[in-house]
Scaffold this motif. Structure first.
Motif, PDB file in Angstrom:
ATOM      1  N   ALA A  48       0.842  -1.198   0.000  1.00 16.07           N
ATOM      2  CA  ALA A  48       0.000   0.000   0.000  1.00 16.07           C
ATOM      3  C   ALA A  48       0.880   1.252   0.000  1.00 16.07           C
ATOM      4  O   ALA A  48       1.901   1.307   0.680  1.00 16.07           O
ATOM      5  N   ASN A  49       0.470   2.247  -0.766  1.00 19.70           N
ATOM      6  CA  ASN A  49       1.206   3.509  -0.785  1.00 19.70           C
ATOM      7  C   ASN A  49       1.021   4.306   0.496  1.00 19.70           C
ATOM      8  O   ASN A  49       1.900   5.068   0.904  1.00 19.70           O
ATOM      9  N   ARG A  50      -0.132   4.157   1.112  1.00 18.95           N
ATOM     10  CA  ARG A  50      -0.429   4.903   2.334  1.00 18.95           C
ATOM     11  C   ARG A  50      -1.369   4.080   3.197  1.00 18.95           C
ATOM     12  O   ARG A  50      -2.312   3.474   2.687  1.00 18.95           O
ATOM     13  N   ILE A  51      -1.123   4.065   4.496  1.00 20.22           N
ATOM     14  CA  ILE A  51      -2.041   3.425   5.441  1.00 20.22           C
ATOM     15  C   ILE A  51      -2.708   4.531   6.254  1.00 20.22           C
ATOM     16  O   ILE A  51      -2.033   5.382   6.846  1.00 20.22           O
ATOM     17  N   CYS A  52      -4.031   4.535   6.267  1.00 21.54           N
ATOM     18  CA  CYS A  52      -4.804   5.560   6.965  1.00 21.54           C
ATOM     19  C   CYS A  52      -5.694   4.888   8.004  1.00 21.54           C
ATOM     20  O   CYS A  52      -6.251   3.809   7.749  1.00 21.54           O
ATOM     21  N   TYR A  53      -5.836   5.541   9.141  1.00 18.65           N
ATOM     22  CA  TYR A  53      -6.632   4.966  10.227  1.00 18.65           C
ATOM     23  C   TYR A  53      -7.940   5.727  10.459  1.00 18.65           C
ATOM     24  O   TYR A  53      -8.795   5.252  11.192  1.00 18.65           O
ATOM     25  N   THR A  54      -8.075   6.903   9.862  1.00 15.29           N
ATOM     26  CA  THR A  54      -9.313   7.668   9.984  1.00 15.29           C
ATOM     27  C   THR A  54      -9.791   8.080   8.601  1.00 15.29           C
ATOM     28  O   THR A  54      -9.002   8.147   7.642  1.00 15.29           O
TER      29      THR A  54
END
Length: 446
Positions: free
Chosen positions: A417-423
């Motif tokens: 994944a290029n970016r992991i976001c939690y919100t």
């Protein structure tokens, strides 16, 4: 230069934002502009309409924010002017709920308003419409020869009536989230500019959320980027933008540098709840030339519709898909074009004819090819979601992993994944980053 800010004062209650386990509550309405004017050391006064129970708080904070003067010119009755805010960061619709607004009454003191203007002699008046009768307030303003700017985020019906009889408004301020822009202009920029071309208003300031801003005057649109920060809240950020832009532009600065400074300042306003911290950040602003060289995100409202986004997730009947629905709605709110492949191409359970399964498979591949970004919603251990992440990554397209439960442990998943976001807010910020043009140096006309 001196501003007079006219409008209501609210109590903002942030339902999801807390400090020490308590919901954040603070004065809203015209106090957002007041905070920005104070931080930028701009001379200003307040003419406010509010319930009487707020008078002591208003007096305290107006003095604390160094307003030259502050005067109550109207009272809100039978309504507390309390706003419940469901989504403070504006990942999607903020869910404003103006408590008991339908039963309100307003008592205006037009003599008090007239006296304020006569005494303070502002060069510029910025008016925020609300529950009070707009036409009579504008009649008083028009008795004086100051520049008159109006923010049209709310009070659409009164604004439409005003435009039928009024002309020569200095600045008509709207945002892409306003009902005027979305309903009356159908979200189309070409339906906005005729207000200037017809002489109804002299200029238009259009705020495009995380995608930048535009200003229209003399038949020319000039655009500027937004500056991404870690967003603490998005409430009142547009009001901050208004006064910073107007104060700089009408001091003789260029449109593009004024837009950029307003964008930079409002980004810092969104980054903190603490006014003292905001003031410190403004005290240490870079120079105009340095701000002009900063990279930002610029993606106009109409351009976002062309950004197709693939939502990879177990979008199945036996799964709680509330996060998928929230993501889909948030992307639509920001005018992107999201896709839920199961909804579009059908649910495959495994007992369908092979031809039907192949058709669905190929349609999903076509959709993946069509989309510029993939957002994977990690709800369970779904192999299809993992395959789609890998497929998109192999094509060199951004793959964002939305992990609301923080359950991603697999190394290959995390590194693919290029970016992991939690919100949800982080996801929307990432979408703007990957879809926006990175602007550096001088602004181009749009």
């Amino acid at each position: 230069m001196k501003f007079l800010v006219i409008g209501e004062v609210y109590t903002d209650v942030h339902l999801q934002a807390k400090i020490e386990e308590k919901n954040i509550v603070r004065l809203g309405g015209i106090f957002h502009s007041a905070r920005a004017l104070h931080a930028h050391k701009i001379d200003y006064s307040l003419a406010y309409i509010s319930p009487s129970y707020l008078s002591n708080s208003i007096s305290y904070w107006a003095a604390h924010l160094c307003a030259t003067s502050y005067h109550q010119v109207g009272e809100i009755l039978d309504c507390p002017n309390v706003i419940f805010i469901a989504d403070s960061v504006e990942a999607g619709d903020q869910g404003y709920n103006d408590i008991l607004k339908d039963q309100h009454r307003v008592e205006l003191s037009l003599d008090a308003l007239r006296n304020v203007i006569q005494t303070e002699l502002p060069t510029d008046i910025i008016l925020y419409p609300g529950k009070f009768p707009l036409d009579v307030v504008v009649q008083i303003i028009r008795e004086f020869s100051c520049r008159f700017h109006i923010d049209c985020q709310y009070g659409k019906d009164q604004i439409l009536e005003l435009l039928d009889i009024e002309s020569g408004i200095e600045t008509f301020i709207i945002s892409t989230s306003s009902s005027y822009f979305n309903e009356d202009c159908l979200g189309e920029i070409q339906r906005v500019s005729p207000l200037v071309d017809s002489g109804k208003v002299k200029s238009i300031l259009l705020k495009e959320n995380r995608g930048g801003s535009r200003y229209y005057k003399d038949s020319v649109w000039v655009g500027a980027p937004a500056y991404p920060v870690e967003t603490a809240h998005s409430v009142g950020v547009g009001d901050c933008f208004n006064v910073v832009f107007l104060s700089n532009y009408y001091r003789g600065n260029a449109v593009n540098s004024s837009l950029r400074l307003a964008s930079y300042s409002s980004a810092w306003y969104a980054s903190t709840w603490r006014h003292e911290e905001f003031c410190s950040l403004i005290d240490n602003l870079p120079s105009v030339s340095e701000i002009m060289e900063l990279k930002g995100n610029q993606l106009h409202w109409e351009e976002r519709k062309l950004q197709h986004i693939y939502i990879a997730a177990p979008d199945f009947p036996d799964i709680d898909v509330s996060w998928i629905e929230k993501l889909y709605d948030a992307l639509q709110y920001h005018n992107f074009t999201p896709h839920r492949p199961v909804r579009e191409n059908g649910l495959i359970r495994g007992d369908e004819p092979d031809s039907q399964q192949l058709e669905s498979y190929h349609n999903d591949l076509l959709l993946l090819n069509q989309c510029s970004i993939l957002i994977a919603v990690l709800l369970n251990d779904d192999p299809g979601t993992y395959v789609e992440i890998g497929w998109m990554a192999a094509k060199g397209k951004p793959a964002i992993l939305f992990d609301p439960t923080k359950s991603a442990r697999n190394l290959f998943l995390r590194k693919t994944a290029n970016r992991i976001c939690y919100t949800l807010g982080e996801v929307i910020d990432a979408v703007y980053e990957y879809t926006s043009s990175k602007i550096e140096g001088a602004i181009t006309n749009v």
